[in-house]
Design an enzyme around this catalytic site. Structure first.
Site, mmCIF file in Angstrom:
data_model
loop_
_atom_site.group_PDB
_atom_site.id
_atom_site.type_symbol
_atom_site.label_atom_id
_atom_site.label_comp_id
_atom_site.label_asym_id
_atom_site.label_seq_id
_atom_site.Cartn_x
_atom_site.Cartn_y
_atom_site.Cartn_z
ATOM 1 C CG PHE A 1 46.027 -100.150 7.112
ATOM 2 C CD1 PHE A 1 44.993 -99.809 6.254
ATOM 3 C CD2 PHE A 1 46.198 -99.407 8.275
ATOM 4 C CE1 PHE A 1 44.147 -98.741 6.544
ATOM 5 C CE2 PHE A 1 45.357 -98.336 8.570
ATOM 6 C CZ PHE A 1 44.327 -98.010 7.703
ATOM 7 C CG ASP B 1 53.124 -98.552 9.520
ATOM 8 O OD1 ASP B 1 53.010 -98.399 10.755
ATOM 9 O OD2 ASP B 1 52.205 -98.303 8.714
ATOM 10 C CE LYS C 1 45.943 -98.973 14.938
ATOM 11 N NZ LYS C 1 46.437 -98.994 13.566
HETATM 12 C C1 LIG Z 1 46.349 -98.115 12.359
HETATM 13 C C2 LIG Z 1 47.519 -98.122 11.466
HETATM 14 C C3 LIG Z 1 47.880 -96.977 10.738
HETATM 15 C C4 LIG Z 1 47.049 -95.728 10.723
HETATM 16 O O1 LIG Z 1 47.017 -95.109 11.952
HETATM 17 P P1 LIG Z 1 45.958 -93.919 12.194
HETATM 18 O O2 LIG Z 1 46.319 -93.431 13.557
HETATM 19 O O3 LIG Z 1 44.592 -94.509 12.102
HETATM 20 O O4 LIG Z 1 46.204 -92.914 11.142
HETATM 21 C C5 LIG Z 1 49.029 -97.023 9.986
HETATM 22 N N1 LIG Z 1 49.781 -98.134 9.938
HETATM 23 C C6 LIG Z 1 49.463 -99.249 10.622
HETATM 24 C C7 LIG Z 1 50.352 -100.451 10.540
HETATM 25 C C8 LIG Z 1 48.308 -99.288 11.399
HETATM 26 O O5 LIG Z 1 47.969 -100.402 12.046
#
Ligand SMILES: *Cc1c(COP(=O)(O)O)cnc(C)c1O
Length: 399
Positions: free
Chosen positions: A139, A224, A253
């Site tokens: 994700f 990520d 986050k």
């Molecule tokens: C939540 C998340 C995102 C997206 O972050 P947003 O601030 O909602 O755009 C991207 N990568 C990972 C691994 C995430 O958990």
């Protein structure tokens, strides 16, 4: 319930219908607890989806926000911003990285990474190197580029055409990446631990193997760590568990302590492909969010909350394994630090709803996985209390 009903009716009337919200209006928080508009108390094991690492209204964050709000909120990156400089310095001191680009979300941090690797590949490798390999079940966000990077049909469906230049392989399958990588590969993008995909921890050697593959064949490695970063998994960054450094890392986050901020970190040689005018964000790293993020990161470091996350995560994992032994519906318990997934043999929504009734906030990570991601400041007693509620609810709901 009158105030809740009145508010949720208005929400359902006026808000875009993009979230399956629980019927609760949260109003106030302190530490690991929040209260709704009816005055009901909840133990918060969602923490704003792994955002509130210091819990709610931590004095360090409150003080930083109040002081900065009274001083300067926003000026734009036409000028130097002192809290932004402090934050970038602190991030570089505690990571593999040399430079930071600030933006407003995780998706934007990944967008910046995608743009940077494309530009870097053109300048330093070859114009054919345009492809980014990502992992099934991953994700990376909800923009068009990042849903394309997110190799899960449910996030992409209806939004085609997707962005060209992405290729998917199964997660935690080094041989599959070795087969996919080639003269067209610009980068490999991976979460060190998959979050939304169900809290999946790769086998030992996987991330080291990706690093070696990149070193041997030329692509850049992007981690990520939007969800796993800032102490969540028991180390400041999840990559530290495996002793592997990426070339680029996306953060968001927890970084802002509750304020919206994203960051893309990179090594000097790679970061150099961004020059004035090549990328920008109006709000990126503005004084307010960077003051809050600096206070958050400083507190995580000074109070060694990564170690606390490892310790409390150990407790939580152990207690959840005890729950697992007593319930056939629990298939697997897995995770690192305070990012733990409990996979059930069924959809988790009814369990989450019942936990909410019983004063415990939990979220899902995929349809059959319950995510436990409390603030890193959680106490052993709060861990036991949450697991107690969860155990009782499982007994009720799954029999
Ligand atoms: C939540 C998340 C995102 C997206 O972050 P947003 O601030 O909602 O755009 C991207 N990568 C990972 C691994 C995430 O958990």
């Amino acid at each position: 319930m009158r105030e809740t009903e009145e508010l949720t009716a208005r929400a359902d009337r006026y808000l875009a219908n993009t979230y399956a919200r629980f019927p609760v209006v949260l109003e106030r928080g302190e530490g690991c607890r929040v209260w709704d508009v009816e005055g009901k108390e909840y133990l918060d094991f969602v923490a704003g989806i792994a955002v509130c690492a210091l819990g709610h209204c931590h004095p360090a964050v409150v003080q930083a926000v109040q002081a900065q709000a009274a001083k300067l909120l926003h000026v734009s990156n036409l000028y130097y911003i002192e809290p932004q400089i402090r934050l970038a310095e602190l991030l570089c001191e505690h990571t593999f990285a040399d430079r930071v680009f600030f933006c407003n979300s995780g998706a934007e941090a990944n967008e910046a990474a995608i743009k940077l690797v494309r530009k870097y590949a053109k300048e330093h490798r070859s114009p054919e190197r345009t492809e980014i390999i990502t992992m099934e079940g991953g994700f990376h966000g909800r923009t068009v580029a990042t849903i394309t990077a997110t190799a899960q049909a449910k996030y992409q469906m209806g939004f085609e055409p997707l962005l060209p230049g992405f290729r998917y392989v199964p997660f935690d399958d080094l041989a599959a990446v070795e087969r996919a990588v080639g003269p067209r590969t610009a980068a490999i993008l991976v979460e060190p631990i998959q979050g939304e995909g169900g809290i999946r921890v790769p086998t030992e050697g996987y991330l080291q193997g990706l690093r070696k593959l990149c070193d041997d064949t030329g692509p850049l490695l992007i981690f990520d760590e939007v969800q796993t970063g800032i102490g969540r998994t028991g180390r400041l960054f999840a990559y530290e568990h495996w002793g592997v450094e990426p070339d680029i890392m996306a953060l968001a986050k927890a970084l802002g302590g509750g304020l919206p901020i994203g960051a893309m970190l990179a090594k000097e040689e790679v970061a150099a492909s961004f020059t004035p005018g090549t990328h920008a964000a109006t709000f990126g790293g503005n004084p307010l969010v960077t003051a809050a993020a600096f206070a958050t990161l400083k507190t995580v470091l000074e109070e060694d909350l990564s170690a606390r996350s490892a310790e409390m995560g150990g407790h939580l994992l152990h207690e959840l394994q005890t729950v697992q032994a007593a319930h056939r519906a629990v298939k697997v318990v897995r995770g690192k630090g305070l990012l733990i997934g409990v996979e059930l043999d069924r959809e988790v929504r009814p369990v989450l709803t019942r936990c909410l009734d019983q004063g415990l906030l939990l979220s899902s990570a995929g349809e059959k996985v319950i995510r436990f991601a409390p603030p890193l400041t959680v106490s052993a007693q709060e861990v036991s209390q949450a697991v107690g509620v969860f155990d009782t609810v499982l007994r009720e709901v799954t029999g």
